[in-house]
Design an enzyme around this catalytic site. Structure first.
Site, mmCIF file in Angstrom:
data_model
loop_
_atom_site.group_PDB
_atom_site.id
_atom_site.type_symbol
_atom_site.label_atom_id
_atom_site.label_comp_id
_atom_site.label_asym_id
_atom_site.label_seq_id
_atom_site.Cartn_x
_atom_site.Cartn_y
_atom_site.Cartn_z
ATOM 1 N N LEU C 99 -12.390 8.785 -46.645
ATOM 2 C CA LEU C 99 -12.008 8.449 -48.011
ATOM 3 C C LEU C 99 -12.881 9.173 -49.031
ATOM 4 C CD1 LEU C 99 -11.427 4.599 -47.673
ATOM 5 C CD2 LEU C 99 -9.882 6.502 -47.193
ATOM 6 N N GLY C 144 -12.540 7.440 -42.470
ATOM 7 C CA GLY C 144 -11.095 7.624 -42.526
ATOM 8 C C GLY C 144 -10.589 8.696 -41.572
ATOM 9 N N ASN C 166 -18.349 4.810 -39.817
ATOM 10 C CA ASN C 166 -19.744 4.722 -40.258
ATOM 11 C C ASN C 166 -19.889 4.052 -41.626
ATOM 12 O OD1 ASN C 166 -18.402 6.939 -41.381
ATOM 13 N ND2 ASN C 166 -20.341 7.920 -41.907
ATOM 14 N N GLU C 167 -18.864 3.305 -42.027
ATOM 15 C CA GLU C 167 -18.851 2.729 -43.381
ATOM 16 C C GLU C 167 -20.131 1.974 -43.732
ATOM 17 O OE1 GLU C 167 -16.296 3.116 -41.556
ATOM 18 O OE2 GLU C 167 -14.558 3.637 -42.768
#
Lengths: 291, 291, 291
Positions: C99, C144, C166-167
């Site tokens: 994203l 994403g 890995n957010e």
């Protein structure tokens, strides 16, 4: 998530521990007079709490010990300096032998129900802890000991011990939420087989099926846990907690919805004549083993 | 658990088998006159029943054979001497080829529905058996043969055979409960890929993904099953059964709730022109292969 | 399955792309003037579409790019000649960086919601594609990018890259449907640990836990995907699609039921002061890195 409300069930047990009231007299066991069976040390520098179980002979989980565990877990969760919790044992060769069978044999029904509720609360608290939890498994870890280990975020174990939900070997059945945590840890097939057979896995086997995450020599278990903690501390705590909650919440909520039903089921099952007889024989065999 | 009621669907088929009535005449196939296609031997000393499929050429599952299987499974479950069941084959190189395609090609609708209901009943019974069930897979085990194997508690297989839900290769789709059992056995990712590709796994591949539990030479499959049974017999039966039921019940109940819907779905799908044409071509190719 | 209706949410964004209307002016970014950031090539002979992301510098997913992706996916799904889709990247060393963080920093709320809705639509479409989908992962694939890869039917990756959700490393949380796809791919335990730690797996690690299916040298990724496609094309398409739909539908329906709730949750979370501050610092660090 209604985790906050689950502590209410601890009320009676806490009164047992804190006050010498009439309620107290309904309890049959008292916490060891000379100090707690739990050592809780918080290092405010590292943010790591170490909770060490020290209840001879085998860290078995009875009502009072579970109540102490709950108080300790709450203390850690409310301490803003604590970012991580390591659970370990001060008893040589034993992490925890699991539930205290004497709680189940010829029980007082009120206490039996309170015992089970306190166990439920302990698990709900531990499985949903916001801080990072690591089990430093420095001894055998059957049944309830395995449950506690599986409920942490990470498991480090010393060689030559065993771990597993071995309830069926004693003729009893692990409750659905023990099974659920195992499903979340090693998947359906391994859980189904392990629960039916009451398998106690050796350290290396446990590693192979993913029941534990790391094996280190006995003397390095605690330091390895401290070191592993650093990897988790690097992640922004708020985001990490939300990720954990999102995944574990459905499993916790399943029990929250069925707490009373589960207590009733346990009570009715454990007080069956056949089960009582079987537990009696087991306790007798333990006595003979000690002679 | 309402497993007890699911046998009602067998009514008509059983009448077909037992009485020469008008109902009988609506059935197109009769069980082999000279003896049953199933050998059921109960060893009252060991408590082990061996159910050997002996329906040439390939132990394919048609209405009558499934009915016989259901009667045998019920017999074993009701026999208090039986603590374990081994399912195997008397046909060389074939465990079971799965569903009899001729049941699906140009079918009589009543029989088609009865066929599917009897298959559902067989699975519900086998997956929920209280006694220990072991598949001694001594030959190829595609489609329905794989379902039967996966529904047991343990799977021992000889080398150089194949096993899997290969339905898509024939242009048909494994019903949701075939998929559910595979999910419970090898997890989502392997199931998703295997079902889409209709993968037939070689013995070693099946072991690697956990679709089977053990590989032994062809001539040792049955004795290995007998030996494995001893490991399961050591566990108190009542507790072991409860553990099994607790875990498998949701999967069984899902079908119980959707039995009629599933029958309707199968009927409507299989009677589509395109599917009938495809099955016709497949049957033709089988005929030519035999020439 | 109500997948058909989910495209409605794309309305505004499409108007942004196609018309220079007042709606357009509410959008802050325009698709690269000189040609599309997506190359879509359909080979009518092989039936394989290759969708190559070509949006420098890192194929980040902003509103316009996601809208283009949706249009391309719809085009492929509606093209009866297309039996398979390969998704890959034209940017060296990057599959997709996930994203676009600038969509989340100091956002216009309408656009923020539209951005998230378009991302939901992209995933619903991709995860439910009837045709065979293969990710040819020829570069890093975080967040994403990992979601897109996991949503395909098969994943082939080049060595020495990383992939993962890995957010949490950025202080944000992968939404529940990112987690669901990972659960379906690598199971609960790996997902729980990977999401908490925000793990980026190296190619070989990803293979070991089943996050990808195959590793081939960088220059062979695309041809290996073409070759793998043949294995899937051998299966009757109708039966293969139904098998896929049956298994993936519950995961898709979960989001369909909660689309608006999920948008609101994302909006409220991302606009928190603490998160905005953290994203600001992250963007600043990216700028400094480029200097």
């Amino acid at each position: 998530m209604r985790i906050g409300i689950v502590t209410s069930g601890l009320g009676i047990a806490r009164q047992c521990l804190r006050k010498n009231t009439s309620v107290y007299r309904t309890c049959r066991r008292q916490v060891t007079g000379s100090g707690s069976p739990l050592d809780l040390n918080v290092d405010s520098k590292t943010g790591i709490a170490v909770l060490s179980m020290n209840k001879p002979p085998v860290n078995s989980l009875n009502l009072e010990f579970l109540t102490e565990l709950n108080i300790a877990l709450e203390k850690v969760e409310n301490d803003k300096q604590c970012k991580g919790l390591i659970i370990t044992s001060s008893i040589p060769k034993i992490f925890s032998a699991g539930l205290d069978i004497t709680e189940m044999y010829q029980p007082d029904i009120d206490r039996l129900e309170e015992f089970w509720r306190t166990l439920q609360d302990m698990w709900i608290k531990l499985y949903g802890m916001n801080c990072v939890t690591i089990a430093a498994i420095n001894g055998h870890s059957p049944a309830g000991g395995c449950l506690m280990s599986m409920s942490c975020d990470y498991r480090i174990m010393a060689p030559n011990y065993t771990i597993g939900l071995n309830e069926t070997q004693l003729g009893i059945v692990a409750p659905f939420w023990f099974a659920d945590v195992m499903l979340n840890t090693v998947g359906f097939r391994q859980t189904e087989m392990a629960l039916q057979l009451g398998t106690l896995f050796k350290t290396e086997e446990a590693l192979n099926i993913g029941l534990i995450d790391k094996v280190v020599p006995q003397e390095e278990v605690l330091s390895a846990a401290q070191q592993e903690m650093q990897r988790w501390f690097k992640i922004p705590g708020f985001a990490r907690q939300l990720s954990k909650t999102e995944l574990r919440r459905p499993t916790i909520e399943k029990l929250l919805k069925k707490k009373e039903e589960d207590i009733g089921y346990f009570r009715d099952y454990i007080t069956k004549d056949a089960i009582q007889k079987s537990l009696g024989m087991y306790l007798e065999s333990l006595k003979n083993r000690r002679k």
